[in-house]
Design an enzyme around this catalytic site. Structure first.
Site, PDB file in Angstrom:
ATOM      1  N   TYR A 143      14.275  26.869  20.033  1.00  0.00           N
ATOM      2  CA  TYR A 143      13.368  26.469  18.945  1.00  0.00           C
ATOM      3  C   TYR A 143      13.419  27.456  17.778  1.00  0.00           C
ATOM      4  CZ  TYR A 143      11.196  23.200  22.262  1.00  0.00           C
ATOM      5  OH  TYR A 143      10.957  22.197  23.168  1.00  0.00           O
ATOM      6  N   LYS A 192      18.660  27.335  33.977  1.00  0.00           N
ATOM      7  CA  LYS A 192      19.821  26.442  34.141  1.00  0.00           C
ATOM      8  C   LYS A 192      21.038  27.359  34.236  1.00  0.00           C
ATOM      9  CE  LYS A 192      21.621  22.238  34.091  1.00  0.00           C
ATOM     10  NZ  LYS A 192      21.471  21.323  35.224  1.00  0.00           N
ATOM     11  N   ASP A 224      16.406  20.957  36.111  1.00  0.00           N
ATOM     12  CA  ASP A 224      16.436  19.524  36.423  1.00  0.00           C
ATOM     13  C   ASP A 224      15.815  19.271  37.800  1.00  0.00           C
ATOM     14  OD1 ASP A 224      18.607  21.086  37.125  1.00  0.00           O
ATOM     15  OD2 ASP A 224      20.048  19.451  37.157  1.00  0.00           O
ATOM     16  N   ASP A 248       8.099  23.902  27.596  1.00  0.00           N
ATOM     17  CA  ASP A 248       7.461  22.867  26.774  1.00  0.00           C
ATOM     18  C   ASP A 248       7.456  21.547  27.548  1.00  0.00           C
ATOM     19  OD1 ASP A 248       6.433  21.490  24.647  1.00  0.00           O
ATOM     20  OD2 ASP A 248       8.251  21.538  23.423  1.00  0.00           O
ATOM     21  N   ASP A 252       4.141  19.806  29.984  1.00  0.00           N
ATOM     22  CA  ASP A 252       3.614  18.461  29.706  1.00  0.00           C
ATOM     23  C   ASP A 252       3.726  17.577  30.948  1.00  0.00           C
ATOM     24  OD1 ASP A 252       2.898  19.050  27.150  1.00  0.00           O
ATOM     25  OD2 ASP A 252       4.035  17.425  26.207  1.00  0.00           O
TER      26      ASP A 252
END
Ligand code: NAD
Length: 364
Positions: A143, A192, A224, A248, A252
């Site tokens: 980001y 990852k 994942d 992020d 959620d």
């Protein structure tokens, strides 16, 4: 002598002042019950600050936060300011305050209350006992990396870069371990590492510092797989620590396990014990001023503040138990009520939690 804690209070816009008022009632009751001493200072922020001072984040508010031991924030924003230029938008102030206060992690608990497990889209038996926290890095990663467009051989290309340095990784991972130490002592580090170099640095760093926290059981989970396991076995997680973008998305996803946005608390932490605490929800302009907002997310944010910033574990536990007691007794605000005609208002919910808090402490 009682140690005085300074709490900066920013009610903000929309339902912010309504839910913050109930959280203050809870804090004042804990002062009496536990012999704590709080000093509250109030500041303007968001749309109301734009109207009254011409800027979403006045210097005076920032100074107030810097003097404080912790900050309680309601919510900011609303349609009145939606068409303002970027620097005059309440949400711009949110990024500004986090940066100015050096907050680099976001902490979001996802707790499924047994009596509300039917409100979730997952099966109640999968959710049973879910009580986890996602610790998300806030200031680095893709980001904030360099972004640009360029002409490639097959037309326009867009590039986003993901950068983490070892210091940034270490400070957030340490926070993950420390939060785990205050809970059930299980940490899932999510990366990852089979594909990304930043994740390999992340994993190396986690493995290097893990021996300093021998009481915490560590597992590495690929992002994942973590997304899947959160739906398959949410109750097996205690603390999840991860980088900005993964956090992020996963926070959620974890939030949706619980069913209602009106129940979700959060904290943003920096170095040391300082933190900014706020409900996950926004200013809910659609219900503002009606006295029907659910104050539980803000009240649970206070419990989080007591635990993480002040180390007041007994009061944090009592607040959480009081919320559970009131829900178990069947009281609901409109957002979590099955029968909305039976729903109670913001103030009534706050009063019930304050009363239950006293009962919890007396019976302890
Ligand atoms: P929102 O969270 O304010 O509302 C989404 C829905 O959830 C609405 O229907 C609302 O009525 C309901 N809801 C939210 N909190 C509730 C509560 N405590 N009790 C009962 N119902 C509740 O999100 P939105 O509508 O997308 O945003 C509204 C404004 O809030 C926007 O200006 C947005 O930018 C701002 N916002 C601020 C923050 C913050 O201050 N940190 C976070 C998110 C959104």
């Amino acid at each position: 002598m009682t140690d005085v804690k300074r709490i900066a209070v920013i009610a903000g816009d929309g339902i912010g002042p309504e839910v913050v008022a109930e959280a203050i009632k809870v804090m004042k009751r804990t002062e009496e019950l536990f012999n704590y001493k709080f000093e509250f200072e109030f500041g303007l922020f968001g749309g109301i600050a734009i109207d009254e001072t011409g800027t979403p984040l006045p210097e005076a508010t920032l100074d107030m936060c810097k003097r404080a031991d912790s900050v309680l924030l309601g919510a900011v924003g609303g349609p009145k300011w939606d068409n303002n230029s970027k620097e005059l938008r309440p949400e711009t102030g949110l990024l500004g305050i986090r940066k100015a206060l050096g907050l680099f992690s976001n902490i979001r608990p996802a707790v499924v209350f047994d009596c509300l497990k039917d409100a979730s889209t997952l099966k109640p038996e999968v959710l049973e006992g879910t009580d986890l926290i996602v610790v998300r890095e806030l200031t680095g990663g893709i980001y904030f990396g360099e972004k640009f467009r360029r002409e490639g051989e097959r037309g326009q290309e867009a590039v986003d870069t993901c950068v983490y340095n070892v210091e940034e990784v270490e400070r957030i991972v340490r926070q993950g371990f420390e939060v785990a130490q205050k809970r059930r002592k299980k940490l899932a580090s999510v990366d990852k590492a089979n594909v990304l170099e930043t994740s390999r640095l992340w994993r190396e760093t986690v493995n290097r510092i893990a021996p300093e926290y021998p009481d915490v059981e560590l597992e590495h989970v690929l992002v994942d797989n973590c997304a899947m396991q959160l739906l398959r076995r949410p109750a097996s997680f205690d603390v999840i620590v991860t980088e900005n973008m993964f956090g992020d998305i996963l926070s959620d996803e974890a939030a949706m396990l619980t069913g209602s946005i009106g129940m979700l608390s959060s904290a943003s932490l920096g170095e040391g014990s300082f933190g900014l605490y706020e409900p996950v929800h926004g200013s809910a302009p659609d219900i503002a001023g009606q006295g029907i907002a659910n104050p539980i997310a803000t009240i649970l944010s206070v419990a989080l503040m007591f635990r993480l910033t002040f180390g007041y574990e007994d009061a944090a536990n009592a607040i959480e138990a009081a919320v559970k007691q009131v829900l178990d007794a069947g009281h609901r605000t409109g957002d979590i009520a099955v029968d909305r005609s039976q729903a109670i208002g913001t103030e009534q919910m706050g009063n019930l939690i304050v009363a239950a808090l006293s009962e919890q402490v007396v019976s302890a």
